[in-house]
Design a protein around this motif. Structure first.
Motif, PDB file in Angstrom:
ATOM      1  N   GLY B   5       0.810  -1.198   0.000  1.00  0.00           N
ATOM      2  CA  GLY B   5       0.000   0.000   0.000  1.00  0.00           C
ATOM      3  C   GLY B   5       0.844   1.248   0.000  1.00  0.00           C
ATOM      4  O   GLY B   5       0.382   2.351   0.184  1.00  0.00           O
ATOM      5  N   LEU B   6       2.125   1.071  -0.186  1.00  0.00           N
ATOM      6  CA  LEU B   6       3.008   2.219  -0.118  1.00  0.00           C
ATOM      7  C   LEU B   6       3.529   2.540  -1.502  1.00  0.00           C
ATOM      8  O   LEU B   6       4.378   3.371  -1.665  1.00  0.00           O
ATOM      9  CB  LEU B   6       4.153   1.893   0.823  1.00  0.00           C
ATOM     10  CG  LEU B   6       3.646   1.699   2.238  1.00  0.00           C
ATOM     11  CD1 LEU B   6       4.616   0.894   3.052  1.00  0.00           C
ATOM     12  CD2 LEU B   6       3.386   3.033   2.890  1.00  0.00           C
ATOM     13  N   ASP B   7       3.005   1.812  -2.464  1.00  0.00           N
ATOM     14  CA  ASP B   7       3.553   2.035  -3.801  1.00  0.00           C
ATOM     15  C   ASP B   7       2.662   2.943  -4.647  1.00  0.00           C
ATOM     16  O   ASP B   7       2.592   2.824  -5.844  1.00  0.00           O
ATOM     17  CB  ASP B   7       3.837   0.704  -4.509  1.00  0.00           C
ATOM     18  CG  ASP B   7       2.608  -0.186  -4.580  1.00  0.00           C
ATOM     19  OD1 ASP B   7       1.586   0.190  -3.977  1.00  0.00           O
ATOM     20  OD2 ASP B   7       2.670  -1.228  -5.235  1.00  0.00           O
ATOM     21  N   SER B 131      -0.075   2.976   6.562  1.00  0.00           N
ATOM     22  CA  SER B 131      -1.077   3.941   7.030  1.00  0.00           C
ATOM     23  C   SER B 131      -2.023   3.360   8.064  1.00  0.00           C
ATOM     24  O   SER B 131      -2.639   4.095   8.832  1.00  0.00           O
ATOM     25  CB  SER B 131      -1.924   4.416   5.862  1.00  0.00           C
ATOM     26  OG  SER B 131      -1.173   5.265   5.081  1.00  0.00           O
ATOM     27  N   ILE B 132      -2.149   2.066   8.063  1.00  0.00           N
ATOM     28  CA  ILE B 132      -3.105   1.432   8.963  1.00  0.00           C
ATOM     29  C   ILE B 132      -2.814   1.797  10.421  1.00  0.00           C
ATOM     30  O   ILE B 132      -3.716   1.838  11.244  1.00  0.00           O
ATOM     31  CB  ILE B 132      -3.093  -0.114   8.756  1.00  0.00           C
ATOM     32  CG1 ILE B 132      -4.344  -0.759   9.350  1.00  0.00           C
ATOM     33  CG2 ILE B 132      -1.868  -0.774   9.329  1.00  0.00           C
ATOM     34  CD1 ILE B 132      -5.533  -0.724   8.477  1.00  0.00           C
ATOM     35  N   PRO B 215     -10.138   0.434   6.175  1.00  0.00           N
ATOM     36  CA  PRO B 215      -8.677   0.604   6.222  1.00  0.00           C
ATOM     37  C   PRO B 215      -7.922  -0.697   5.909  1.00  0.00           C
ATOM     38  O   PRO B 215      -6.860  -0.669   5.288  1.00  0.00           O
ATOM     39  CB  PRO B 215      -8.418   1.068   7.653  1.00  0.00           C
ATOM     40  CG  PRO B 215      -9.682   1.763   8.044  1.00  0.00           C
ATOM     41  CD  PRO B 215     -10.782   0.974   7.387  1.00  0.00           C
ATOM     42  N   SER B 216      -8.500  -1.842   6.311  1.00  0.00           N
ATOM     43  CA  SER B 216      -7.817  -3.111   6.005  1.00  0.00           C
ATOM     44  C   SER B 216      -7.789  -3.349   4.496  1.00  0.00           C
ATOM     45  O   SER B 216      -6.782  -3.810   3.952  1.00  0.00           O
ATOM     46  CB  SER B 216      -8.505  -4.290   6.690  1.00  0.00           C
ATOM     47  OG  SER B 216      -8.500  -4.106   8.075  1.00  0.00           O
ATOM     48  N   LEU B 217      -8.893  -3.029   3.821  1.00  0.00           N
ATOM     49  CA  LEU B 217      -8.898  -3.204   2.359  1.00  0.00           C
ATOM     50  C   LEU B 217      -7.890  -2.272   1.692  1.00  0.00           C
ATOM     51  O   LEU B 217      -7.284  -2.614   0.670  1.00  0.00           O
ATOM     52  CB  LEU B 217     -10.292  -2.943   1.779  1.00  0.00           C
ATOM     53  CG  LEU B 217     -11.410  -3.900   2.183  1.00  0.00           C
ATOM     54  CD1 LEU B 217     -12.620  -3.688   1.270  1.00  0.00           C
ATOM     55  CD2 LEU B 217     -10.978  -5.354   2.127  1.00  0.00           C
ATOM     56  N   MET B 218      -7.719  -1.097   2.310  1.00  0.00           N
ATOM     57  CA  MET B 218      -6.763  -0.134   1.731  1.00  0.00           C
ATOM     58  C   MET B 218      -5.316  -0.584   1.898  1.00  0.00           C
ATOM     59  O   MET B 218      -4.431  -0.114   1.188  1.00  0.00           O
ATOM     60  CB  MET B 218      -6.937   1.240   2.383  1.00  0.00           C
ATOM     61  CG  MET B 218      -8.273   1.887   2.068  1.00  0.00           C
ATOM     62  SD  MET B 218      -8.426   3.438   2.991  1.00  0.00           S
ATOM     63  CE  MET B 218     -10.196   3.688   2.929  1.00  0.00           C
ATOM     64  N   MET B 219      -5.092  -1.496   2.841  1.00  0.00           N
ATOM     65  CA  MET B 219      -3.716  -1.959   3.059  1.00  0.00           C
ATOM     66  C   MET B 219      -3.104  -2.597   1.823  1.00  0.00           C
ATOM     67  O   MET B 219      -1.891  -2.720   1.723  1.00  0.00           O
ATOM     68  CB  MET B 219      -3.678  -3.014   4.180  1.00  0.00           C
ATOM     69  CG  MET B 219      -3.722  -2.448   5.562  1.00  0.00           C
ATOM     70  SD  MET B 219      -3.776  -3.782   6.769  1.00  0.00           S
ATOM     71  CE  MET B 219      -2.134  -4.478   6.635  1.00  0.00           C
ATOM     72  N   PHE B 220      -3.949  -3.065   0.901  1.00  0.00           N
ATOM     73  CA  PHE B 220      -3.405  -3.718  -0.292  1.00  0.00           C
ATOM     74  C   PHE B 220      -2.909  -2.711  -1.314  1.00  0.00           C
ATOM     75  O   PHE B 220      -2.362  -3.088  -2.344  1.00  0.00           O
ATOM     76  CB  PHE B 220      -4.457  -4.649  -0.907  1.00  0.00           C
ATOM     77  CG  PHE B 220      -4.775  -5.793   0.016  1.00  0.00           C
ATOM     78  CD1 PHE B 220      -4.010  -6.942  -0.006  1.00  0.00           C
ATOM     79  CD2 PHE B 220      -5.795  -5.695   0.946  1.00  0.00           C
ATOM     80  CE1 PHE B 220      -4.263  -7.980   0.866  1.00  0.00           C
ATOM     81  CE2 PHE B 220      -6.070  -6.737   1.826  1.00  0.00           C
ATOM     82  CZ  PHE B 220      -5.296  -7.882   1.790  1.00  0.00           C
ATOM     83  N   GLY B 221      -3.128  -1.441  -1.008  1.00  0.00           N
ATOM     84  CA  GLY B 221      -2.607  -0.417  -1.903  1.00  0.00           C
ATOM     85  C   GLY B 221      -3.581  -0.056  -2.990  1.00  0.00           C
ATOM     86  O   GLY B 221      -4.648  -0.653  -3.119  1.00  0.00           O
ATOM     87  N   PHE B 289      -7.635   7.431   2.196  1.00  0.00           N
ATOM     88  CA  PHE B 289      -6.310   6.815   2.119  1.00  0.00           C
ATOM     89  C   PHE B 289      -5.243   7.863   1.787  1.00  0.00           C
ATOM     90  O   PHE B 289      -4.201   7.949   2.445  1.00  0.00           O
ATOM     91  CB  PHE B 289      -6.362   5.727   1.042  1.00  0.00           C
ATOM     92  CG  PHE B 289      -5.068   5.001   0.810  1.00  0.00           C
ATOM     93  CD1 PHE B 289      -4.641   4.028   1.698  1.00  0.00           C
ATOM     94  CD2 PHE B 289      -4.291   5.271  -0.314  1.00  0.00           C
ATOM     95  CE1 PHE B 289      -3.453   3.333   1.476  1.00  0.00           C
ATOM     96  CE2 PHE B 289      -3.109   4.584  -0.542  1.00  0.00           C
ATOM     97  CZ  PHE B 289      -2.693   3.610   0.350  1.00  0.00           C
ATOM     98  N   ASN B 290      -5.537   8.681   0.780  1.00  0.00           N
ATOM     99  CA  ASN B 290      -4.559   9.679   0.354  1.00  0.00           C
ATOM    100  C   ASN B 290      -4.315  10.742   1.421  1.00  0.00           C
ATOM    101  O   ASN B 290      -3.198  11.200   1.606  1.00  0.00           O
ATOM    102  CB  ASN B 290      -4.996  10.328  -0.961  1.00  0.00           C
ATOM    103  CG  ASN B 290      -4.868   9.326  -2.106  1.00  0.00           C
ATOM    104  OD1 ASN B 290      -3.953   8.494  -2.114  1.00  0.00           O
ATOM    105  ND2 ASN B 290      -5.804   9.366  -3.055  1.00  0.00           N
ATOM    106  N   GLU B 291      -5.366  11.097   2.139  1.00  0.00           N
ATOM    107  CA  GLU B 291      -5.196  12.088   3.211  1.00  0.00           C
ATOM    108  C   GLU B 291      -4.293  11.529   4.313  1.00  0.00           C
ATOM    109  O   GLU B 291      -3.453  12.235   4.865  1.00  0.00           O
ATOM    110  CB  GLU B 291      -6.554  12.492   3.802  1.00  0.00           C
ATOM    111  CG  GLU B 291      -7.350  13.462   2.924  1.00  0.00           C
ATOM    112  CD  GLU B 291      -6.599  14.753   2.621  1.00  0.00           C
ATOM    113  OE1 GLU B 291      -5.965  15.311   3.532  1.00  0.00           O
ATOM    114  OE2 GLU B 291      -6.648  15.204   1.447  1.00  0.00           O
TER     115      GLU B 291
END
Lengths: 254, 337
Positions: B5-7, B131-132, B215-221, B289-291
């Motif tokens: 999720g950091l890419d 971010s999580i 937020p967990s779903l966002m962890m995949f980037g 996520f972006n914020e």
């Protein structure tokens, strides 16, 4: 075992269990905030061992008491005046040097204690000690090594641990107190004689203080009361935090 | 636990500018790619493209930082765990995370950067972490939800990393994955106790699921079409599956677990598609996520401040250790000489 002896042993196990639990709590407050990652891991590891000892000791205390209290009932549903831990271990963390001094003074005591308790005529206590002694030997090496590094490090670190030693020394006398109940346990070969332990503790502490270039404080007035449930103001806050959930939701299982 | 999720596309991660490649370099690159394609492990002393090295340093150090920062939200509940058994389990878990941080920094060091340099980047705010961990843990159920969902998502990401082309990273991941799956089961078991508990406990569990699901779903980037490094990282076998593939696997695995708990996933659009055999889910709010990536999450400031405070407060301790080691060395030399 006579009822009196059983009561005495209940009190003894409770005191050791409470002391381990409260110190484990204090150390766990460091988790994520230590001066370096290795220390985060090491302090957490010692905390884990101590809470582990507390679980065994409180479980045994509950069995001796025979009123159906398990480790959690004892840990989470007693107020300050029913806690029996040494005052030393409830002292707040202040800084890393203070934590190390507190830990070393305690570890030096616990290693002498558990080595002797391995030979206890009470099989359960001997079994707990046999497990704990391996861990506390590591603990005293860890805290002793740090005390030497800090004492014989920089002027700043020396001053900090010297100050902590002065603050905490008055809490060491309580570890060697002996009341009638404990005397009966000593006579029955169940627990070691605190007077004999004190000599061994003193020799161990003096050797490390010498390497750390620290002076041993004079044995002046000693703070006492933990084993009677007379505590500092700090313990109430510690218990309020620790016991919050079981107190707020008394019917819940976790 | 981990993130990727950091890419997301950032200035830092822009592709290197094209330059002339010598014949010799082209040969080395060709040979490197052949080894990767043949599933050989690349080791620290082997030749590797600069971009490969840079990508790995970034990914491994972000992963290490995530482990270290991740100790904070969970550490928040150690002193308040409701039973001694739970307290010991949580202490051990947070300690494992510190251990993961340690092996990952070591794996990154094999690529020619020092741990101090990497930690410096974290503390200065230059380096990212997952971010999580910028979400708070206000209730005990958050500890269960993190284990179940966050570690669950991490495992989806990490198991393929055990086959990463870079040897030291792959080997670190094998051990980490074993511990993470234990954490995940522990987290789920904690949630189960709450879900089967009193009405208040059940409410606590549902509330945590509500807050941690998205937020967990966002962890995949970011979605595959928004992800900056996917194609090259796949060719290098740093990455094996796309963000969206892994996210879908996580949803498919987790929805039945939530049903078993009797909890409701906070997504009205969630439904099982019998034809594809997969769950379909609603759109992710990437604005949030972006914020958070920009530093505006609920705990971004606290997390970094806590790490900085630990580092600053510990400076005198580290200085003392160095001074003492020097004194000992000097004394030993005097004795010997």
């Amino acid at each position: 075992m006579s009822t009196d002896l059983k009561d005495a042993l209940f009190g003894y196990a409770l005191r050791l269990g409470d002391t381990s639990l409260v110190l484990g709590h204090r150390l766990s407050e460091w988790c994520g905030h230590a001066p370096e990652l290795e220390e985060d891991i090491a302090l957490t590891n010692v905390a884990l061992d101590l809470v582990g000892h507390a679980r065994m000791l409180l479980t045994y205390a509950g069995e001796l008491e025979g009123k159906g209290r398990d480790e959690d009932r004892l840990a989470y549903r007693r107020d300050v005046f029913d806690y029996r831990n040494h005052l030393l271990v409830e002292q707040p963390n202040r800084d890393f040097g203070h934590t190390i001094v507190r830990q070393f003074l305690h570890d030096a005591w616990s290693v002498e204690l558990y080595e002797r308790l391995c030979a206890s005529k009470d099989e359960t206590l001997a079994g707990i000690a046999a497990k704990a002694v391996k861990e506390v030997r590591y603990h005293v090496r860890h805290s002793g090594d740090w005390l030497v590094r800090l004492g014989d490090g920089t002027d700043v670190s020396h001053a900090k641990v010297a100050d902590a030693l002065g603050r905490l020394w008055p809490y060491t006398g309580e570890m060697f107190e002996r009341d009638e109940a404990e005397q009966a346990l000593v006579a029955a070969g169940i627990v070691p004689d605190p007077a004999e332990m004190k000599a061994a503790w003193t020799a161990r502490v003096e050797a490390v203080l010498n390497d750390a270039t620290l002076d041993r404080p004079a044995d002046g007035w000693m703070q006492k009361g933990g084993r009677r449930g007379e505590h500092s103001e700090h313990l109430g806050y510690l218990l309020a935090e620790m016991q919050f959930l079981p107190r707020a939701y008394p019917d819940a299982n976790w | 636990m981990y993130t990727q999720g950091l890419d997301a596309k950032t200035e830092q991660s822009a592709q290197p500018s094209p330059r002339l490649v010598t014949e010799q370099e082209a040969a080395l690159q060709g040979r490197f790619q052949e080894r990767v394609d043949a599933e050989e492990k690349i080791e620290p002393r082997d030749w590797m493209p600069e971009g490969y090295r840079r990508t790995l340093v970034r990914q491994i150090s972000q992963h290490a930082h995530s482990e270290i920062v991740g100790m904070l939200p969970e550490g928040n509940w150690i002193t308040r765990a409701p039973t001694l058994r739970r307290k010991v389990a949580l202490l051990a878990k947070v300690q494992d995370e510190g251990g993961h941080g340690l092996y990952l920094y070591s794996a990154a060091e094999t690529l020619g950067v020092s741990r101090d340099e990497l930690v410096g980047q974290l503390l200065s705010g230059k380096a990212k972490y997952s971010s999580i961990f910028n979400y708070p843990t206000p209730t005990w159920a958050d500890i269960g939800a993190i284990g179940w969902l966050v570690d669950g998502a991490a495992i989806m990401n990490q198991v393929p990393l055990c086959r990463c082309s870079y040897g030291p990273y792959a080997r670190a991941m094998v051990r980490i994955c074993r511990e993470e799956s234990f954490h995940q089961r522990q987290g789920y078991e904690l949630m189960l106790a709450l879900a089967q508990g009193t009405a208040e406990q059940k409410r606590m569990a549902q509330d945590a699921l509500n807050r941690w699901w998205w937020p967990s779903l966002m962890m995949f980037g970011p979605s595959d079409d928004q992800s900056a490094h996917s194609a090259q990282n796949m060719a290098w076998k740093i990455k094996r599956f796309s963000n969206d593939e892994l996210r879908q696997r996580f949803v498919d695995a987790t929805v039945p677990q939530a049903e078993f708990l009797g909890l409701t996933i906070p997504d009205p659009e969630l439904r099982f598609n019998a034809e594809t055999g997969h769950y379909e889910f609603g759109a992710i709010d990437w604005t949030e996520f972006n914020e958070i990536l920009k530093g505006n999450g609920p705990c971004n400031r606290e997390r970094i401040e806590a790490r900085r405070k630990a580092w600053d407060d510990g400076a005198w301790v580290r200085e003392a250790a160095v001074a003492h080691a020097a004194k000992r060395k000097q004394r030993a030399m005097k004795k010997a000489g």
